[in-house]
Design a protein around this motif. Structure first.
Motif, PDB file in Angstrom:
ATOM      1  N   PRO A   1      18.725  18.637 -99.841  1.00 25.69           N
ATOM      2  CA  PRO A   1      17.446  19.353 -99.796  1.00 25.69           C
ATOM      3  C   PRO A   1      16.777  19.272-101.169  1.00 25.69           C
ATOM      4  CG  PRO A   1      19.292  20.897 -99.820  1.00 25.69           C
ATOM      5  CD  PRO A   1      19.880  19.530 -99.680  1.00 25.69           C
ATOM      6  N   LEU A   2      15.486  19.518-101.208  1.00 22.88           N
ATOM      7  CA  LEU A   2      14.728  19.307-102.444  1.00 22.88           C
ATOM      8  C   LEU A   2      15.339  20.003-103.656  1.00 22.88           C
ATOM      9  CD1 LEU A   2      12.302  18.159-103.861  1.00 22.88           C
ATOM     10  CD2 LEU A   2      10.928  20.009-102.982  1.00 22.88           C
TER      11      LEU A   2
ATOM     12  N   ASN B   1       7.220  24.774 -96.642  1.00 23.88           N
ATOM     13  CA  ASN B   1       8.157  25.648 -95.914  1.00 23.88           C
ATOM     14  C   ASN B   1       9.543  25.522 -96.470  1.00 23.88           C
ATOM     15  OD1 ASN B   1       6.391  26.717 -94.156  1.00 23.88           O
ATOM     16  ND2 ASN B   1       6.872  25.342 -92.443  1.00 23.88           N
ATOM     17  N   SER B   2       9.954  24.261 -96.631  1.00 27.54           N
ATOM     18  CA  SER B   2      11.326  24.049 -97.063  1.00 27.54           C
ATOM     19  C   SER B   2      11.539  24.613 -98.458  1.00 27.54           C
ATOM     20  CB  SER B   2      11.684  22.568 -96.959  1.00 27.54           C
ATOM     21  OG  SER B   2      11.970  22.034 -98.193  1.00 27.54           O
ATOM     22  N   ILE B   3      10.531  24.505 -99.321  1.00 27.22           N
ATOM     23  CA  ILE B   3      10.681  25.043-100.680  1.00 27.22           C
ATOM     24  C   ILE B   3      10.726  26.567-100.651  1.00 27.22           C
ATOM     25  CG2 ILE B   3       9.527  25.297-102.911  1.00 27.22           C
ATOM     26  CD1 ILE B   3       8.520  22.405-102.482  1.00 27.22           C
TER      27      ILE B   3
ATOM     28  N   PRO C   1      28.008  25.407 -97.799  1.00 24.78           N
ATOM     29  CA  PRO C   1      28.676  24.341 -97.030  1.00 24.78           C
ATOM     30  C   PRO C   1      27.839  23.080 -96.771  1.00 24.78           C
ATOM     31  CG  PRO C   1      29.188  26.451 -96.104  1.00 24.78           C
ATOM     32  CD  PRO C   1      28.172  26.713 -97.187  1.00 24.78           C
ATOM     33  N   PRO C   2      26.589  23.183 -96.331  1.00 25.93           N
ATOM     34  CA  PRO C   2      25.865  21.938 -96.033  1.00 25.93           C
ATOM     35  C   PRO C   2      25.643  21.063 -97.262  1.00 25.93           C
ATOM     36  CG  PRO C   2      24.811  23.811 -95.013  1.00 25.93           C
ATOM     37  CD  PRO C   2      25.809  24.365 -95.952  1.00 25.93           C
ATOM     38  N   THR C   3      25.278  21.672 -98.404  1.00 25.77           N
ATOM     39  CA  THR C   3      25.063  20.834 -99.592  1.00 25.77           C
ATOM     40  C   THR C   3      26.396  20.365-100.162  1.00 25.77           C
ATOM     41  OG1 THR C   3      24.757  22.890-100.793  1.00 25.77           O
ATOM     42  CG2 THR C   3      22.790  21.599-100.342  1.00 25.77           C
TER      43      THR C   3
ATOM     44  N   LEU D   1      12.673  14.051 -94.832  1.00 20.57           N
ATOM     45  CA  LEU D   1      13.650  14.566 -95.796  1.00 20.57           C
ATOM     46  C   LEU D   1      13.957  16.033 -95.503  1.00 20.57           C
ATOM     47  CD1 LEU D   1      12.405  12.905 -99.099  1.00 20.57           C
ATOM     48  CD2 LEU D   1      14.353  12.260 -97.703  1.00 20.57           C
ATOM     49  N   GLU D   2      12.939  16.754 -95.050  1.00 27.64           N
ATOM     50  CA  GLU D   2      13.138  18.180 -94.773  1.00 27.64           C
ATOM     51  C   GLU D   2      14.045  18.402 -93.565  1.00 27.64           C
ATOM     52  OE1 GLU D   2      10.170  16.843 -95.686  1.00 27.64           O
ATOM     53  OE2 GLU D   2      10.481  17.714 -97.666  1.00 27.64           O
TER      54      GLU D   2
END
Ligand SMILES: O[C@H]1[C@H](O)[C@@H](O)[C@H](O)[C@@H](O)[C@H]1O
Length: 634
Positions: free
Chosen positions: A523-524, A286-288, A307-309, A588-589
Motif C-alpha cells: 500500500p502507498l 480514499n486509500s491514503i 499481517p497483510p504488509t 495499486l489500491e
C-alpha cells in the motif's frame, strides 16, 4: 484505535476502498466517472456487481488511449535501469586493464568490485526514507547526480583510492535508483500497462549490461587508459536522465499523500490524457485517508506488525533473494570461461562472445515485457523459476561430466619455485583449475592431450603462466595452450546448452518480476519502505552469491555450486507457488487486499488465519466477490 481493531478492520478497509467509489458512483448517477459502469440494474443485482464492474473498468482502461507522455516518463526513468546494468557490467572488462595498469592486488580487485554493490545495498535501504521524505522525482535526480559525479571521479582517478571513492559514489546512485525507478513507473502507469512499463526498467538493466560488454570489448584494445573510457561513459546517460527529470513531474500518489492536491490533479491529467481522473484521484485519496488510521510508529514496524504488509514484505524480499540465489550474476560472469571450455581459446574472442550472453539476457527480457500482461506475473515467475532450476541442473551435470573426464597432469616441471607452490600436488586438471593460483598448461595433437602440467598463474595476468611453456600467451605455437579456470573437454556443449537454456528461462521471469511485483504489492504508506527493503535484499544476496562462488567451487566443485543454485531455485518455486498472488491488471489500491487473502498464507499466525477467514466471509456475504477474486488470485 487499538492495533487489534486496526488489524480487524483491514480487510474491510481494503474492500471498501475497492468498492467505495463504485458505491458512490451509483449514488451520483455515475456522471463523474469515465469508467462506464454497468447499468444500475446490473449493479444492484447481487453477485454480478463487483467482478463485472472491475472487469468493465479494466477493459475501459485498456480502450482509453494512453498518452505518449507516460512512455516518455517510463523511458527517462528506465535510464536508471540502464545505468544499473552498465555500471555493474562494465567493471569486469575494466578490471582486466586496471589490474595491469595500476598493479592491483587480488584484494584490491575484490574491494573495487564489491564496494559498489555494498554501497548499493545500504543506499537502497536509505532510499526508502528519502523517497518518503522528498518524493520519487527528487530521488531519481539525486541518483543520476551520483551516477554522473561517480563517472567523472572514476574516469579521472589518479590511483586506486580515488577509484574506490568513485565506485562508492556510483553504488549510492545504484541503490537509490534501483528502489525508486520501479515505484515511480508503477505509480504513473495505468493498470493495464503497469507490468509492461516496469518490466521495461529491467529490459534497460540488461540493455545496460549488453552495452557494457560491447564497450568493454571495444576499449580492451587500447594499450593505455581504456578503463577510463569504459567507466567514464556512464556520465552521458546520467546527465541525460538528470536533465529529463528536471522537466518530469512528481508521482501523483506521493503528491496526494503530501496534501499537494492541485499539483497531483495536474499531473494525473497530464499522464492520463483525455481520461477523467476523478475516479483514480478519489481512489488514491480514499486509500491514503484510510491508511492514516493504520497506527503509529516507524513504517517498518507497522509493516511487520500488520499481517497483510508483513506478508507482502516477505513475498517481495523472498522474490529478490531467490532471484540472486539462482546465480544469475555468477552465470553471466562465468560465461566467458564456459565459452573457453567449449574451444574458444582466444581470450579476446571469448570476451566478445560473452557479449552474446548479455545479448541473450536482453532479448529474453524483451520476451518478458511482452508476456507480463498476457500471462500475468504469477505464471510467468513460476514458469521461469522452474526452467531456471532445470537448466541449472543441466549446467551442473555438464560440469560433473566434464570433471569426471578431467585430463591428467602428465608431467611435473622441475622449477625451484614449484616447491613452494600448491600446483605441484595436483594429478588431474580439475583440482588444478579449481585452485585460483594454478592453471593447466597442455599440448594437444589431433586426438589426444600430450605433456600437460599444472603451473602457477602469472600474478599480473591470468592469461598466462608465471613461467615455462605457457608464460607468453594463452595461445601458443605447437598447439600448446594455457587453460585458466577451465579444463579442456569434449562435453562443453552440455554446459553451453545449459547456459543458453538458463538465460532463456531466467530472463523473461525471474529477472524482471521481482522488481515489477515489488513495485505494486505494498500500500502507498508502505511502498517506499517495502521497495527499499526488497532492493536491499537483492543487493545483499548479489554480493553474498558472488563473493562465495569461488569458495563454493573450490570446496564442492562447479557441479556442487550449480547444483546448490538449482536446489535453491526449486525451493523458490515452492515458495512462489504457495505465496504469490496474481496482481495483473489491478489498481495499486486494490492489490493490498490480495495480501489479506487466505490464499497467500505465508507467515500467517493462527490469529491472522482467523482474520483472513473473517475477511473472506465478509467479502462473500457483503460484496459477493468471492468467485471473481478467487479466480484472479488462483
Ligand atoms: O533483474 C536484474 C537482471 O536480471 C540482471 O541481469 C541481473 O544482473 C541483476 O542482478 C538483476 O537484479
Amino acid at each position: 484505535m487499538s492495533r487489534k481493531q486496526v488489524d480487524h478492520d483491514y480487510n474491510l478497509r481494503s474492500m471498501s476502498n475497492l468498492m467505495g467509489e463504485r458505491r458512490k458512483k451509483v449514488s451520483d448517477g455515475g456522471e463523474r466517472s469515465l469508467i462506464r459502469a454497468p447499468s444500475s440494474a446490473s449493479i444492484t443485482s447481487q453477485g454480478a456487481f463487483a467482478g463485472a464492474s472491475a472487469r468493465a473498468a479494466r477493459k475501459q482502461f485498456q480502450q482509453d488511449v494512453t498518452p505518449g507522455f507516460v512512455y516518455v516518463l517510463a523511458a527517462f526513468s528506465a535510464l536508471g535501469g540502464f545505468l544499473f546494468g552498465y555500471d555493474t557490467g562494465v567493471i569486469s572488462g575494466a578490471m582486466l586493464l586496471l589490474k595491469r595498469e595500476l598493479d592491483l592486488s587480488a584484494l584490491w580487485q575484490e574491494v573495487l568490485i564489491s564496494s559498489t554493490v555494498a554501497a548499493a545495498a545500504l543506499s537502497a535501504l536509505l532510499g526508502g526514507f528519502l523517497n518518503g521524505l522528498f518524493g520519487r522525482r527528487v530521488c531519481i535526480l539525486l541518483a543520476s547526480f551520483f551516477f554522473a559525479i561517480g563517472g567523472v571521479v572514476l574516469s579521472t582517478a589518479p590511483g586506486k583510492e580515488v577509484l574506490l571513492a568513485g565506485r562508492l559514489i556510483v553504488g549510492v546512485g545504484l541503490g537509490i535508483a534501483s528502489m525508486t525507478v520501479p515505484v515511480y513507473i508503477a505509480e504513473a502507469s495505468p493498470p493495464h500497462l503497469r507490468g509492461q512499463l516496469v518490466t521495461v526498467n529491467t529490459l534497460f538493466i540488461t540493455g545496460g549490461q549488453f552495452t557494457a560488454s560491447l564497450i568493454d570489448g571495444a576499449f580492451s584494445y587500447l594499450q593505455r587508459d581504456g578503463w577510463r573510457y569504459m567507466l567514464g561513459l556512464s556520465v552521458l546517460p546520467a546527465v541525460l536522465q538528470f536533465i529529463g527529470f528536471l522537466f518530469l513531474p512528481e508521482s501523483p500518489r506521493w503528491l496526494i499523500q503530501r496534501g499537494l492536491t492541485q499539483k497531483a490533479r495536474r499531473v494525473l491529467s497530464q499522464i492520463r490524457g483525455n481520461q477523467n481522473i476523478d475516479e483514480e484521484y478519489d481512489s488514491i485519496k480514499n486509500s491514503i485517508d484510510e491508511e492514516e488510521d493504520s497506527g503509529a510508529g516507524p513504517v517498518i514496524w507497522r509493516m511487520l506488525t500488520y499481517p497483510p504488509t508483513r506478508r507482502a514484505l516477505l513475498v517481495g524480499c523472498s522474490l529478490q533473494m531467490f532471484q540472486q540465489l539462482s546465480g544469475i550474476n555468477t552465470v553471466m560472469y562465468y560465461s566467458a570461461t564456459i565459452l573457453q571450455m567449449s574451444g574458444v581459446r582466444d581470450v579476446r574472442l571469448a570476451i566478445w562472445l560473452a557479449g552474446l550472453t548479455t545479448l541473450t539476457n536482453f532479448l529474453f527480457t524483451l520476451l518478458g515485457v511482452w508476456l507480463v500482461e498476457r500471462v500475468g506475473r504469477r505464471k510467468l515467475t513460476l514458469g521461469s523459476i522452474i526452467g531456471t532450476c532445470l537448466s541449472l541442473s543441466l549446467l551442473a551435470i555438464g560440469f560433473l561430466v566434464t570433471a569426471q573426464h578431467s585430463p591428467p597432469v602428465t608431467f611435473h616441471p622441475l622449477d625451484p619455485s614449484m616447491a613452494n607452490s600448491t600446483c605441484s600436488k595436483y594429478q588431474l586438471c580439475e583440482p588444478c583449475m579449481l585452485d585460483p593460483g594454478c592453471g593447466f598448461c597442455y599440448r594437444e595433437n589431433v586426438s589426444a592431450l600430450l605433456a600437460s602440467s599444472c603451473v602457477p598463474v602469472n600474478k599480473a595476468s591470468t592469461e598466462r603462466a608465471a613461467w615455462g611453456r605457457c608464460s607468453n600467451s594463452s595461445l601458443i605455437k605447437d598447439r600448446t595452450y594455457w587453460a585458466y579456470n577451465y579444463c579442456p573437454t569434449s562435453y562443453s556443449w552440455l554446459v553451453l546448452l545449459g547456459l543458453v537454456l538458463y538465460l532463456a528461462a531466467f530472463a523473461p521471469g525471474m529477472g524482471p518480476m521481482p522488481w515489477t511485483i515489488n513495485s505494486e504489492i505494498y500500500p502507498l504508506w508502505a511502498r517506499s519502505t517495502g521497495n527499499a527493503c526488497a532492493a536491499g535484499v537483492n543487493w545483499t544476496f548479489n554480493i553474498l552469491v558472488s563473493l562465495t562462488f569461488l569458495h563454493l567451487a573450490q570446496y564442492f566443485t562447479y557441479f556442487g555450486a550449480f547444483f546448490l543454485y538449482s536446489s535453491l531455485s526449486l525451493l523458490g518455486f515452492f515458495f512462489i507457488y504457495g505465496c504469490l498472488p496474481e496482481t495483473k491488471g489491478r489498481r495499486l489500491e486494490e492489490i493490498e487486499a490480495l495480501f489479506g487473502n487466505r490464499l497467500c498464507s505465508c507467515g500467517a499466525s493462527d490469529s491472522d488465519e482467523a482474520r483472513q477467514v473473517e475477511y473472506i466471509r465478509v467479502k462473500g456475504s457483503n460484496y459477493h466477490l468471492s468467485d471473481n477474486d478467487a479466480s484472479d488470485v488462483d
